[in-house]
Design a protein around this motif. Structure first.
Motif, PDB file in Angstrom:
ATOM      1  N   ALA A   1       0.825  -1.214   0.000  1.00 49.82           N
ATOM      2  CA  ALA A   1       0.000   0.000   0.000  1.00 49.82           C
ATOM      3  C   ALA A   1       0.859   1.263   0.000  1.00 49.82           C
ATOM      4  CB  ALA A   1      -0.929  -0.002   1.218  1.00 49.82           C
ATOM      5  N   TRP A   2       2.046   1.162   0.541  1.00 51.08           N
ATOM      6  CA  TRP A   2       2.942   2.317   0.636  1.00 51.08           C
ATOM      7  C   TRP A   2       3.954   2.358  -0.501  1.00 51.08           C
ATOM      8  CZ3 TRP A   2       3.710   5.803   5.036  1.00 51.08           C
ATOM      9  CH2 TRP A   2       2.667   5.749   5.955  1.00 51.08           C
ATOM     10  N   GLY A   3       3.861   1.417  -1.437  1.00 49.10           N
ATOM     11  CA  GLY A   3       4.772   1.405  -2.585  1.00 49.10           C
ATOM     12  C   GLY A   3       6.159   0.890  -2.254  1.00 49.10           C
ATOM     13  N   ALA A   4       6.295   0.168  -1.137  1.00 51.87           N
ATOM     14  CA  ALA A   4       7.606  -0.299  -0.687  1.00 51.87           C
ATOM     15  C   ALA A   4       7.819  -1.790  -0.944  1.00 51.87           C
ATOM     16  CB  ALA A   4       7.783   0.008   0.802  1.00 51.87           C
ATOM     17  N   TYR A   5       6.996  -2.377  -1.798  1.00 51.93           N
ATOM     18  CA  TYR A   5       7.194  -3.774  -2.175  1.00 51.93           C
ATOM     19  C   TYR A   5       6.904  -3.896  -3.662  1.00 51.93           C
ATOM     20  CZ  TYR A   5       7.212  -8.826  -2.139  1.00 51.93           C
ATOM     21  OH  TYR A   5       7.541 -10.128  -2.398  1.00 51.93           O
ATOM     22  N   GLY A   6       7.797  -4.566  -4.369  1.00 55.41           N
ATOM     23  CA  GLY A   6       7.590  -4.750  -5.800  1.00 55.41           C
ATOM     24  C   GLY A   6       8.883  -5.156  -6.471  1.00 55.41           C
ATOM     25  N   GLU A   7       8.940  -4.920  -7.763  1.00 56.39           N
ATOM     26  CA  GLU A   7      10.139  -5.294  -8.511  1.00 56.39           C
ATOM     27  C   GLU A   7      11.298  -4.370  -8.170  1.00 56.39           C
ATOM     28  OE1 GLU A   7       9.652  -5.570 -12.715  1.00 56.39           O
ATOM     29  OE2 GLU A   7       8.496  -7.413 -12.577  1.00 56.39           O
ATOM     30  N   LYS A   8      12.453  -4.994  -8.005  1.00 59.24           N
ATOM     31  CA  LYS A   8      13.674  -4.233  -7.752  1.00 59.24           C
ATOM     32  C   LYS A   8      14.846  -5.007  -8.328  1.00 59.24           C
ATOM     33  CE  LYS A   8      14.674  -6.154  -3.184  1.00 59.24           C
ATOM     34  NZ  LYS A   8      15.022  -5.818  -1.809  1.00 59.24           N
ATOM     35  N   LYS A   9      15.946  -4.317  -8.463  1.00 56.72           N
ATOM     36  CA  LYS A   9      17.176  -4.956  -8.933  1.00 56.72           C
ATOM     37  C   LYS A   9      17.966  -5.436  -7.726  1.00 56.72           C
ATOM     38  CE  LYS A   9      17.205  -4.081 -13.437  1.00 56.72           C
ATOM     39  NZ  LYS A   9      17.005  -5.139 -14.404  1.00 56.72           N
ATOM     40  N   LEU A  10      18.405  -6.694  -7.779  1.00 55.49           N
ATOM     41  CA  LEU A  10      19.228  -7.254  -6.725  1.00 55.49           C
ATOM     42  C   LEU A  10      20.352  -8.016  -7.395  1.00 55.49           C
ATOM     43  CD1 LEU A  10      19.442  -7.569  -3.624  1.00 55.49           C
ATOM     44  CD2 LEU A  10      18.176  -9.691  -3.857  1.00 55.49           C
TER      45      LEU A  10
ATOM     46  N   VAL B   1      13.938  -8.865  -9.182  1.00 55.64           N
ATOM     47  CA  VAL B   1      13.252  -9.737  -8.232  1.00 55.64           C
ATOM     48  C   VAL B   1      12.121  -8.948  -7.565  1.00 55.64           C
ATOM     49  CG1 VAL B   1      15.321 -11.117  -7.746  1.00 55.64           C
ATOM     50  CG2 VAL B   1      14.813  -9.129  -6.337  1.00 55.64           C
ATOM     51  N   ALA B   2      11.194  -9.664  -6.959  1.00 51.83           N
ATOM     52  CA  ALA B   2      10.155  -9.017  -6.158  1.00 51.83           C
ATOM     53  C   ALA B   2      10.643  -8.994  -4.717  1.00 51.83           C
ATOM     54  CB  ALA B   2       8.845  -9.775  -6.253  1.00 51.83           C
TER      55      ALA B   2
ATOM     56  N   TYR C   1      12.200   6.546  -2.230  1.00 51.59           N
ATOM     57  CA  TYR C   1      12.238   5.124  -2.560  1.00 51.59           C
ATOM     58  C   TYR C   1      13.621   4.741  -3.063  1.00 51.59           C
ATOM     59  CZ  TYR C   1       7.201   5.248  -2.015  1.00 51.59           C
ATOM     60  OH  TYR C   1       5.940   5.394  -1.492  1.00 51.59           O
ATOM     61  N   ASN C   2      13.955   3.455  -2.902  1.00 56.62           N
ATOM     62  CA  ASN C   2      15.269   2.939  -3.311  1.00 56.62           C
ATOM     63  C   ASN C   2      16.397   3.695  -2.627  1.00 56.62           C
ATOM     64  OD1 ASN C   2      14.430   0.879  -5.223  1.00 56.62           O
ATOM     65  ND2 ASN C   2      13.708   2.600  -6.465  1.00 56.62           N
ATOM     66  N   VAL C   3      16.233   3.941  -1.335  1.00 57.65           N
ATOM     67  CA  VAL C   3      17.276   4.652  -0.602  1.00 57.65           C
ATOM     68  C   VAL C   3      18.414   3.693  -0.252  1.00 57.65           C
ATOM     69  CG1 VAL C   3      15.606   6.293   0.337  1.00 57.65           C
ATOM     70  CG2 VAL C   3      16.250   4.294   1.689  1.00 57.65           C
ATOM     71  N   LYS C   4      19.562   4.247   0.018  1.00 59.67           N
ATOM     72  CA  LYS C   4      20.727   3.469   0.447  1.00 59.67           C
ATOM     73  C   LYS C   4      20.687   3.319   1.966  1.00 59.67           C
ATOM     74  CE  LYS C   4      22.636   3.449  -3.661  1.00 59.67           C
ATOM     75  NZ  LYS C   4      21.991   2.480  -4.509  1.00 59.67           N
ATOM     76  N   ALA C   5      21.081   2.164   2.453  1.00 57.59           N
ATOM     77  CA  ALA C   5      21.086   1.946   3.907  1.00 57.59           C
ATOM     78  C   ALA C   5      22.097   2.853   4.588  1.00 57.59           C
ATOM     79  CB  ALA C   5      21.392   0.478   4.216  1.00 57.59           C
ATOM     80  N   THR C   6      23.278   2.943   4.024  1.00 55.52           N
ATOM     81  CA  THR C   6      24.346   3.734   4.629  1.00 55.52           C
ATOM     82  C   THR C   6      24.192   5.205   4.237  1.00 55.52           C
ATOM     83  OG1 THR C   6      25.812   1.836   4.556  1.00 55.52           O
ATOM     84  CG2 THR C   6      26.843   3.995   4.822  1.00 55.52           C
TER      85      THR C   6
END
Length: 155
Positions: free
Chosen positions: A102-111, A116-117, A137-142
């Protein structure tokens, strides 16, 4: 996949917390809330990001911000994560990923070069009225918490 934008109403949720309770987002109305989404507790990147939020928590709270971490991990794993890293903000479990979606934080991403989902590392700041103030979205952890603080004008 729909991502949230500034001005959108933040989807409400009630989810179980690492400490055995529940957290309802709308109960935090009247203050700013940083809702951050991370893939998996006790992994290197997620630990770094969580510890950065922990280390910035007092100054975020002093500026009127609450912090909530959301992942699909089960509550018992979140409890171990919170204990292991002395995390003092709520960690909530979304095992069916309905809130993540619902928040747009799950879906296709590059890994590692493959599509991958999965959980998209994201941060959404909700204003005191329950609307999206900032969505990343797609933020870096560090370094993400430091960037977020700059974007919010807290540094």
């Amino acid at each position: 996949m729909t991502r949230l934008s500034v001005g959108d109403v933040a989807p409400d949720f009630t989810l179980p917390t690492a400490d055995g309770g529940t957290l309802t987002l709308s109960d935090l109305r009247g203050r700013h809330v940083v809702v951050y989404f991370y893939p998996a507790a006790m992994t290197p990147g997620c630990t770094k990001e969580a510890c950065d939020f922990r280390d910035s928590l007092a100054s975020l709270q002093a500026a009127g911000y609450a912090v909530v971490g959301v992942s699909p991990d089960p509550v018992d794993k979140l409890a171990r994560f919170a204990e292991q890293d002395a995390l003092t903000f709520p960690l909530v479990s979304d095992p069916d990923r309905s809130v993540l979606e619902a928040w747009g934080a799950y879906g296709e991403k590059k890994l590692y070069g493959k599509t991958v989902a999965g959980v998209i590392r994201s941060t959404v700041v909700v204003d005191p009225e329950g609307r999206v103030e900032l969505a990343q979205y797609n933020v870096k952890a560090t370094g993400h918490v430091a960037k977020l603080r700059r974007d919010l004008g807290l540094d």
